[in-house]
Design an enzyme around this catalytic site. Structure first.
Site, short mmCIF file in Angstrom:
data_model
loop_
_atom_site.label_atom_id
_atom_site.label_comp_id
_atom_site.label_asym_id
_atom_site.label_seq_id
_atom_site.Cartn_x
_atom_site.Cartn_y
_atom_site.Cartn_z
N ASP A 223 -2.29 0.01 8.16
CA ASP A 223 -1.07 0.80 7.93
C ASP A 223 0.07 0.41 8.86
OD1 ASP A 223 -2.47 2.22 5.99
OD2 ASP A 223 -3.11 3.76 7.40
N SER B 53 5.02 6.57 2.38
CA SER B 53 5.60 5.24 2.65
C SER B 53 4.94 4.20 1.77
CB SER B 53 5.32 4.83 4.11
OG SER B 53 5.76 5.81 5.03
N ASN C 198 0.84 -1.20 0.00
CA ASN C 198 0.00 0.00 0.00
C ASN C 198 0.87 1.24 0.00
OD1 ASN C 198 -2.43 1.60 0.38
ND2 ASN C 198 -1.83 1.84 2.53
N HIS D 87 1.04 4.95 1.29
CA HIS D 87 0.39 5.73 2.34
C HIS D 87 1.04 7.11 2.48
CE1 HIS D 87 -1.89 6.47 5.99
NE2 HIS D 87 -0.78 6.96 6.51
C1 GRF Z 1 -2.38 9.09 -2.82
O1 GRF Z 1 -2.03 10.36 -2.43
C2 GRF Z 1 -2.11 8.08 -1.74
O2 GRF Z 1 -1.16 8.47 -0.83
C3 GRF Z 1 -3.42 7.95 -1.04
O3 GRF Z 1 -4.39 8.17 -2.03
C4 GRF Z 1 -3.85 8.99 -3.05
C5 GRF Z 1 -4.17 8.39 -4.36
O4 GRF Z 1 -3.90 9.24 -5.44
N1 GRF Z 1 -3.51 6.67 -0.39
P1 GRF Z 1 -4.14 8.75 -6.91
O5 GRF Z 1 -5.52 8.14 -7.00
O6 GRF Z 1 -3.06 7.75 -7.25
O7 GRF Z 1 -4.03 9.99 -7.76
#
Ligand code: GRF
Length: 230
Positions: A159, A150, A121, A123
């Site tokens: 997480d 991360s 994932n 994050h």
């Molecule tokens: C990212 O900023 C990620 O950190 C979070 O969701 C966002 C997804 O962005 N978990 P995208 O859909 O890849 O533009």
């Protein structure tokens, strides 16, 4: 070295991506894959929302998409129903790796523990701090000087799985939650392909047993950290 590890070295890494929204991180991987810069094949994209722009991005790249957003009656799909359909789809695609890139539903321990492939994932915080939602706002409120993103192994605890890589930035006086979101996303778009490359090449461990394996003791301790221009 295990057969699965060797296999990953020789063939493109088969990656399935779970999304809920814009899909800018998915796009970065599509672009890198199409440019021949990443030894991966994106075998399919699963979205839990039918209005996610990520679906359009995948379709434009001729990547199979499964939209698992609603029951026939129009109600939100329960997580159990979503997971049942997602499992069937993933069994069909046979990924080596499942990437959650902006996927906004919390998956059950059963689904994670019985996953067909390791799951990672992306994050938007420097885990283990700021798990969960609204990370940029919380970082500003706490007056943190450092922030970032991360990539971690998904486990049943939200997480909390092993952190593989991180990219860091200095929080500026003028930063707001919005500006931090923009700056952190810029980091994500560099951290993600770099991390996937290391996984595809077998440099970073993919499986839990490899994560604790002695063969990595000569490498720098995880997470590997990137300091990038943001
Ligand atoms: C990212 O900023 C990620 O950190 C979070 O969701 C966002 C997804 O962005 N978990 P995208 O859909 O890849 O533009």
């Amino acid at each position: 070295m295990s057969d699965s590890h060797t296999k990953i070295h020789n063939k493109p890494l088969r990656v399935a991506v779970l999304v809920s929204g814009n899909g800018s991180n998915l796009q970065v991987l599509i672009d890198a894959m199409q440019a021949g810069a990443l030894p991966i094949e994106i075998v399919g994209v699963i979205s839990n929302r039918d209005d996610a722009f990520a679906i359009t991005r995948a379709q434009r790249a001729d990547i199979p998409v499964a939209v698992l957003s609603h029951t026939d009656s129009g109600k939100r799909m329960t997580i159990k129903t979503f997971e049942r359909h997602a499992s069937t789809q993933l069994d069909e695609w046979q990924p080596d790796l499942i990437l959650l890139a902006g996927f906004m539903r919390v998956l059950s321990a059963d689904f994670i523990n019985s996953s067909i492939a390791p799951m990672i994932n992306l994050h938007p915080s420097l885990l283990p701090v700021y798990k969960g939602l609204d990370t940029h706002q919380r970082v500003i409120q706490a007056g943190e000087r450092q922030h970032g993103c991360s990539i971690h192994v998904v486990t049943a605890d939200l997480d909390a799985g092993a952190v593989l890589t991180q990219a860091l930035l200095e929080v500026l006086q003028k930063d707001t939650a919005n500006s931090l979101q923009t700056r952190v996303q810029k980091l994500e778009h560099q951290l993600l392909p770099w991390t996937i490359l290391l996984l595809a090449k077998g440099v970073l461990p993919l499986h839990n047993e490899q994560l604790s394996n002695q063969q990595y003791t000569c490498m720098p301790t995880l997470p590997w950290k990137l300091y990038l221009n943001s």
